[in-house]
Write a protein that holds these residues in place. Structure first.
Motif, PDB file in Angstrom:
ATOM      1  N   ASN A   1      -0.032   0.420  -5.763  1.00 36.65           N
ATOM      2  CA  ASN A   1      -0.915  -0.308  -4.851  1.00 36.65           C
ATOM      3  C   ASN A   1      -0.865  -1.827  -5.029  1.00 36.65           C
ATOM      4  OD1 ASN A   1      -2.431  -0.015  -2.614  1.00 36.65           O
ATOM      5  ND2 ASN A   1      -4.337   0.487  -3.662  1.00 36.65           N
ATOM      6  N   ARG A   2       0.293  -2.336  -5.373  1.00 33.01           N
ATOM      7  CA  ARG A   2       0.499  -3.787  -5.449  1.00 33.01           C
ATOM      8  C   ARG A   2       1.976  -4.047  -5.203  1.00 33.01           C
ATOM      9  NH1 ARG A   2       3.160  -4.963 -10.211  1.00 33.01           N
ATOM     10  NH2 ARG A   2       2.995  -3.379 -11.829  1.00 33.01           N
ATOM     11  N   SER A   3       2.344  -5.318  -5.152  1.00 33.94           N
ATOM     12  CA  SER A   3       3.758  -5.635  -4.963  1.00 33.94           C
ATOM     13  C   SER A   3       4.497  -5.538  -6.296  1.00 33.94           C
ATOM     14  CB  SER A   3       3.916  -7.037  -4.391  1.00 33.94           C
ATOM     15  OG  SER A   3       5.299  -7.342  -4.299  1.00 33.94           O
ATOM     16  N   PHE A   4       5.718  -5.057  -6.252  1.00 31.23           N
ATOM     17  CA  PHE A   4       6.598  -5.180  -7.411  1.00 31.23           C
ATOM     18  C   PHE A   4       6.978  -6.655  -7.540  1.00 31.23           C
ATOM     19  CE2 PHE A   4      10.286  -5.611  -4.686  1.00 31.23           C
ATOM     20  CZ  PHE A   4       9.891  -4.935  -3.543  1.00 31.23           C
ATOM     21  N   THR A   5       7.613  -7.017  -8.652  1.00 35.35           N
ATOM     22  CA  THR A   5       8.047  -8.405  -8.867  1.00 35.35           C
ATOM     23  C   THR A   5       9.524  -8.399  -9.246  1.00 35.35           C
ATOM     24  OG1 THR A   5       7.508  -8.360 -11.217  1.00 35.35           O
ATOM     25  CG2 THR A   5       5.747  -9.028  -9.708  1.00 35.35           C
ATOM     26  N   LYS A   6      10.017  -9.562  -9.677  1.00 37.49           N
ATOM     27  CA  LYS A   6      11.428  -9.636 -10.086  1.00 37.49           C
ATOM     28  C   LYS A   6      11.711  -8.713 -11.268  1.00 37.49           C
ATOM     29  CE  LYS A   6      10.968 -13.590 -13.221  1.00 37.49           C
ATOM     30  NZ  LYS A   6      11.316 -15.002 -13.492  1.00 37.49           N
ATOM     31  N   LYS A   7      10.666  -8.408 -12.046  1.00 44.80           N
ATOM     32  CA  LYS A   7      10.842  -7.579 -13.242  1.00 44.80           C
ATOM     33  C   LYS A   7      11.468  -6.228 -12.892  1.00 44.80           C
ATOM     34  CE  LYS A   7       7.944  -5.340 -16.776  1.00 44.80           C
ATOM     35  NZ  LYS A   7       7.811  -4.007 -16.174  1.00 44.80           N
ATOM     36  N   GLU A   8      10.884  -5.525 -11.926  1.00 43.00           N
ATOM     37  CA  GLU A   8      11.403  -4.205 -11.546  1.00 43.00           C
ATOM     38  C   GLU A   8      12.825  -4.323 -10.983  1.00 43.00           C
ATOM     39  OE1 GLU A   8       8.321  -5.257 -10.689  1.00 43.00           O
ATOM     40  OE2 GLU A   8       7.114  -3.905 -11.936  1.00 43.00           O
ATOM     41  N   LEU A   9      13.067  -5.385 -10.185  1.00 48.08           N
ATOM     42  CA  LEU A   9      14.400  -5.549  -9.589  1.00 48.08           C
ATOM     43  C   LEU A   9      15.427  -5.874 -10.671  1.00 48.08           C
ATOM     44  CD1 LEU A   9      13.507  -7.561  -6.339  1.00 48.08           C
ATOM     45  CD2 LEU A   9      13.607  -5.084  -6.671  1.00 48.08           C
ATOM     46  N   ASP A  10      15.043  -6.704 -11.635  1.00 46.56           N
ATOM     47  CA  ASP A  10      15.959  -7.047 -12.737  1.00 46.56           C
ATOM     48  C   ASP A  10      16.302  -5.806 -13.562  1.00 46.56           C
ATOM     49  OD1 ASP A  10      16.008  -9.692 -12.030  1.00 46.56           O
ATOM     50  OD2 ASP A  10      14.548 -10.344 -13.532  1.00 46.56           O
ATOM     51  N   GLU A  11      15.314  -4.963 -13.793  1.00 46.58           N
ATOM     52  CA  GLU A  11      15.563  -3.761 -14.593  1.00 46.58           C
ATOM     53  C   GLU A  11      16.597  -2.849 -13.941  1.00 46.58           C
ATOM     54  OE1 GLU A  11      11.061  -3.687 -16.522  1.00 46.58           O
ATOM     55  OE2 GLU A  11      11.634  -2.136 -15.072  1.00 46.58           O
ATOM     56  N   ALA A  12      16.550  -2.791 -12.585  1.00 45.09           N
ATOM     57  CA  ALA A  12      17.465  -1.871 -11.887  1.00 45.09           C
ATOM     58  C   ALA A  12      18.798  -2.516 -11.547  1.00 45.09           C
ATOM     59  CB  ALA A  12      16.798  -1.353 -10.609  1.00 45.09           C
TER      60      ALA A  12
ATOM     61  N   SER B   1       0.813  -1.229   0.000  1.00 44.66           N
ATOM     62  CA  SER B   1       0.000   0.000   0.000  1.00 44.66           C
ATOM     63  C   SER B   1       0.839   1.268   0.000  1.00 44.66           C
ATOM     64  CB  SER B   1      -0.944  -0.003   1.203  1.00 44.66           C
ATOM     65  OG  SER B   1      -0.205  -0.038   2.406  1.00 44.66           O
ATOM     66  N   GLN B   2       2.148   1.162   0.210  1.00 47.25           N
ATOM     67  CA  GLN B   2       2.958   2.378   0.207  1.00 47.25           C
ATOM     68  C   GLN B   2       3.222   2.881  -1.218  1.00 47.25           C
ATOM     69  OE1 GLN B   2       6.521   0.462   1.987  1.00 47.25           O
ATOM     70  NE2 GLN B   2       7.735   1.687   0.585  1.00 47.25           N
ATOM     71  N   PHE B   3       3.087   1.975  -2.200  1.00 45.12           N
ATOM     72  CA  PHE B   3       3.365   2.361  -3.587  1.00 45.12           C
ATOM     73  C   PHE B   3       2.109   2.886  -4.254  1.00 45.12           C
ATOM     74  CE2 PHE B   3       6.144  -1.365  -2.661  1.00 45.12           C
ATOM     75  CZ  PHE B   3       7.338  -0.666  -2.592  1.00 45.12           C
ATOM     76  N   LYS B   4       2.259   3.895  -5.075  1.00 41.66           N
ATOM     77  CA  LYS B   4       1.067   4.406  -5.754  1.00 41.66           C
ATOM     78  C   LYS B   4       0.488   3.344  -6.700  1.00 41.66           C
ATOM     79  CE  LYS B   4       2.932   7.006  -9.678  1.00 41.66           C
ATOM     80  NZ  LYS B   4       4.319   7.459  -9.724  1.00 41.66           N
TER      81      LYS B   4
ATOM     82  N   ALA C   1      -1.841   8.360   7.635  1.00 47.15           N
ATOM     83  CA  ALA C   1      -0.781   7.536   7.067  1.00 47.15           C
ATOM     84  C   ALA C   1       0.035   8.342   6.051  1.00 47.15           C
ATOM     85  CB  ALA C   1      -1.388   6.301   6.408  1.00 47.15           C
ATOM     86  N   MET C   2       1.108   7.714   5.573  1.00 45.02           N
ATOM     87  CA  MET C   2       2.074   8.373   4.689  1.00 45.02           C
ATOM     88  C   MET C   2       1.434   9.029   3.471  1.00 45.02           C
ATOM     89  SD  MET C   2       5.311   6.370   3.064  1.00 45.02           S
ATOM     90  CE  MET C   2       5.080   6.124   1.313  1.00 45.02           C
ATOM     91  N   ARG C   3       0.504   8.312   2.802  1.00 45.71           N
ATOM     92  CA  ARG C   3      -0.106   8.869   1.595  1.00 45.71           C
ATOM     93  C   ARG C   3      -1.430   9.558   1.882  1.00 45.71           C
ATOM     94  NH1 ARG C   3      -0.690   4.025  -1.672  1.00 45.71           N
ATOM     95  NH2 ARG C   3      -1.675   5.351  -3.229  1.00 45.71           N
ATOM     96  N   GLY C   4      -1.715   9.856   3.168  1.00 45.84           N
ATOM     97  CA  GLY C   4      -2.833  10.738   3.490  1.00 45.84           C
ATOM     98  C   GLY C   4      -4.088  10.086   4.025  1.00 45.84           C
ATOM     99  N   THR C   5      -4.155   8.739   4.025  1.00 46.07           N
ATOM    100  CA  THR C   5      -5.351   8.070   4.550  1.00 46.07           C
ATOM    101  C   THR C   5      -5.540   8.437   6.022  1.00 46.07           C
ATOM    102  OG1 THR C   5      -4.961   6.223   3.059  1.00 46.07           O
ATOM    103  CG2 THR C   5      -6.447   5.816   4.925  1.00 46.07           C
ATOM    104  N   SER C   6      -6.791   8.819   6.382  1.00 43.98           N
ATOM    105  CA  SER C   6      -7.071   9.162   7.776  1.00 43.98           C
ATOM    106  C   SER C   6      -7.769   8.000   8.464  1.00 43.98           C
ATOM    107  CB  SER C   6      -7.961  10.397   7.847  1.00 43.98           C
ATOM    108  OG  SER C   6      -8.437  10.555   9.173  1.00 43.98           O
ATOM    109  N   LEU C   7      -7.352   7.728   9.701  1.00 48.75           N
ATOM    110  CA  LEU C   7      -8.009   6.681  10.495  1.00 48.75           C
ATOM    111  C   LEU C   7      -9.069   7.304  11.404  1.00 48.75           C
ATOM    112  CD1 LEU C   7      -5.530   5.180   9.399  1.00 48.75           C
ATOM    113  CD2 LEU C   7      -5.223   4.131  11.626  1.00 48.75           C
TER     114      LEU C   7
END
Ligand SMILES: [Zn+2]
Length: 554
Positions: free
Chosen positions: A126-137, A121-124, A474-480
């Motif tokens: 809103n899902r998990s990255f995979t090996k693809k993003e890590l391989d690219e970097a 939830s910290q990423f805009k 929260a970090m991206r503005g959600t209020s509890l």
């Protein structure tokens, strides 16, 4: 003016100093002699105590507060985290790739790159990255990034070194997540599947330990050395290491003997449910082995409670609770970390042996069971104690009443609201979002709270922690919601004095009063009347420990 009539060698003046004393008073100046605070009051009167040799620090309207007591964190694991890529506060896959590429550029090819601690939830995206993003970097390095709990993402090099292919079966209590079309592992590893990579990485990084699952004292020492200055730069002067082995304790003892400890440490030996060791058999001897109990030690290193745990995680959907997650029909069947039928016996044994107990709980059922076990032991043997409930998200009315009656503390984390809160609307029903970690309710019940970070499960920044306790955002503005907000002064108390109370040191430290240790954090701005939105931007300008300046920014 409140003074002990000693000539000060250091004076802070012209500030707003949050003392965290009994009335949470604010003063403008204080004087230090040796390692002690000797006077607090207004600038003109305190400056009047100065001798020609007294060093003066003009706060220029900035605030100071007692040195921060992070009363629940995992400092050695923080050391591991700081050696890798720190994933807190990264809010997009682009930023993630940028950070990883930066690290890869300064890491020899083939060496492992680790990272902690993300949550989807910290990423805009809103899902998990995979090996693809890590391989690219980082195509030429094995990379493994750990979620805050229960999962990791490995890149192609790491999967290859671990021998994980499309034909590798899922291990027991684990899952190798696969592409729905090709069947190839996408890099996401849940539960025990993480160990397939971890085992290869640990051998490569020297974290494999002594064969009994316990890294050597030397390994721990290196990790602690990495973390200490980072804690100090956050204004932290006291810390509770929430769970650990004998070798971890040995590492702290050695650093203390060598004069290297720049934090006052409280150690919680691991006990049932929070075991790093291969089997629970080894835990049966902990109480006999230590041959002392809570409160043993000195101002630099002391033992507090035994660390226990009942359930696993909230965002990993393994909390023992009576209500359903969003999208579920009812409460889930969840695995537990200890045998609940034996809980009363464990707690009674520790209570009668003089140990305080801290129990990690996530769900309301787990919380109530933990409190009940403590309550029974205390009713049979009503001694002074500092028993505490760790995380304490969802107290029931019954639990609140027992906690209030016997003085059980709640060790809570604003850092979780900050880091995870943006994901709560997809996870928790609205009334559970509003009542999550209910600080105001705890205060209304006179239950003492320790506001801590749980680094590396939450970010170490004390002012992200304070921000979320005060704003419930929260970090991206959600209020509890706002019903459980606390004031800045209440948050300061929870981050300082209450941590000292937890380790029975409230007469020695935790507030800025004559006779107490001079452990102080000087902030870069004025906390008095601060716009709550600005709290998360606060930085520490200077940290004073035992009367000595141990950190100065720039
Ligand atoms: Zn923890």
């Amino acid at each position: 003016m409140n003074t002990r009539f000693e000539i000060p060698d250091l004076i802070l003046y012209n500030g707003t100093i949050f003392t965290a004393d009994e009335t949470d008073s604010v003063c403008s100046a204080l004087a230090i002699c040796g390692n002690e605070i000797v006077a607090t009051g207004e600038s003109d009167e305190i400056l009047g105590l100065a001798a020609p040799w007294t060093k003066l620090i003009d706060l220029k309207g900035r605030s100071a507060m007692p040195g921060i007591n992070d009363c629940h964190s995992h400092l050695w694991q923080a050391g591991q985290t700081f050696r890798g890529v720190v994933l807190f506060g990264i809010d997009s896959f682009d930023m993630l790739k940028e950070k990883l590429a930066e690290r890869a550029a300064v890491t020899p090819k083939g060496k492992w790159i680790t990272g902690c601690s993300y949550i989807e939830s910290q990423f805009k995206e809103n899902r998990s990255f995979t090996k693809k993003e890590l391989d690219e970097a980082a195509p030429d390095h094995p990379v493994v990034f750990d979620r805050v709990f229960g999962s990791s993402v490995a890149n192609s090099r790491a999967l290859q070194l671990a021998g994980i292919t499309k034909d590798t079966p899922d291990p027991e209590k684990g899952e190798i997540v696969r592409d729905p079309v090709t069947g190839e592992p996408n890099g996401i590893l849940h539960g025990n599947a993480m160990m397939l990579v971890r085992n290869v990485m640990d051998v490569a990084s020297g974290m494999a330990g002594d064969g009994a699952g316990d890294p050597s004292p030397e390994t721990f020492i290196e990790l602690i050395r990495t973390a200490l200055p980072v804690y100090n730069a956050c204004g932290i002067t006291s810390n509770t290491e929430a769970g650990g082995t004998r070798n971890l304790a040995r590492a702290y003892h050695r650093l203390y003997e060598q004069g290297e400890l720049t934090l006052r440490m409280a150690l919680m030996p691991s006990w049932y449910g929070f075991n790093f060791l291969p089997n629970d058999e080894m835990l049966a001897h902990v109480i006999d082995d230590y041959d002392f109990a809570a409160g043993y030690g000195n101002e630099w290193i002391r033992y507090s409670g035994l660390k226990m745990a009942i359930d696993y995680g909230l965002t990993s959907k393994t909390a023992l609770k009576s209500w359903a997650y969003v999208g579920d029909d009812g409460p889930r069947q969840v695995p537990l970390r200890l045998d609940l039928d034996k809980l009363d016996g464990y707690v009674k044994t520790a209570h009668d042996a003089g140990w305080d107990i801290g129990i990690h709980v996530m769900g309301d059922i787990a919380l109530e069971r933990a409190v009940e076990a403590m309550y029974k032991a205390w009713k049979a043997n009503p001694r002074e104690h500092r028993h505490n409930i760790i995380h304490a998200y969802f107290p029931t009315e019954k639990a609140l009443a027992m906690m209030e009656e016997m003085g059980i503390m709640a060790i809570v984390q604003g850092s979780f609201i900050y880091g995870e809160g943006d994901g709560y609307p997809e996870l928790l029903p609205p009334d559970k979002i509003e009542s999550y970690t209910p600080l105001r309710t705890y205060l209304d019940h006179h239950i003492r709270c320790g506001l801590s970070t749980d680094m590396p499960c939450g970010a170490l920044d004390p002012f992200w922690n304070m921000y979320s306790a005060v704003t419930r955002k929260a970090m991206r503005g959600t209020s509890l919601g706002t019903s459980e907000c606390v004031t800045v002064k209440e948050a300061v108390k929870m981050m300082t004095y209450n941590g000292a109370y937890l380790t029975r040191e409230q007469d020695v430290k935790g507030s800025l009063e004559p006779g107490k240790r001079a452990d102080i954090a000087i902030l870069d701005r004025d906390l008095d009347g601060i716009d709550p939105e600005d709290i998360r931007n606060i930085k520490v300008d200077m940290t004073i420990l035992d009367g000595k300046v141990i950190f100065t920014r720039n």
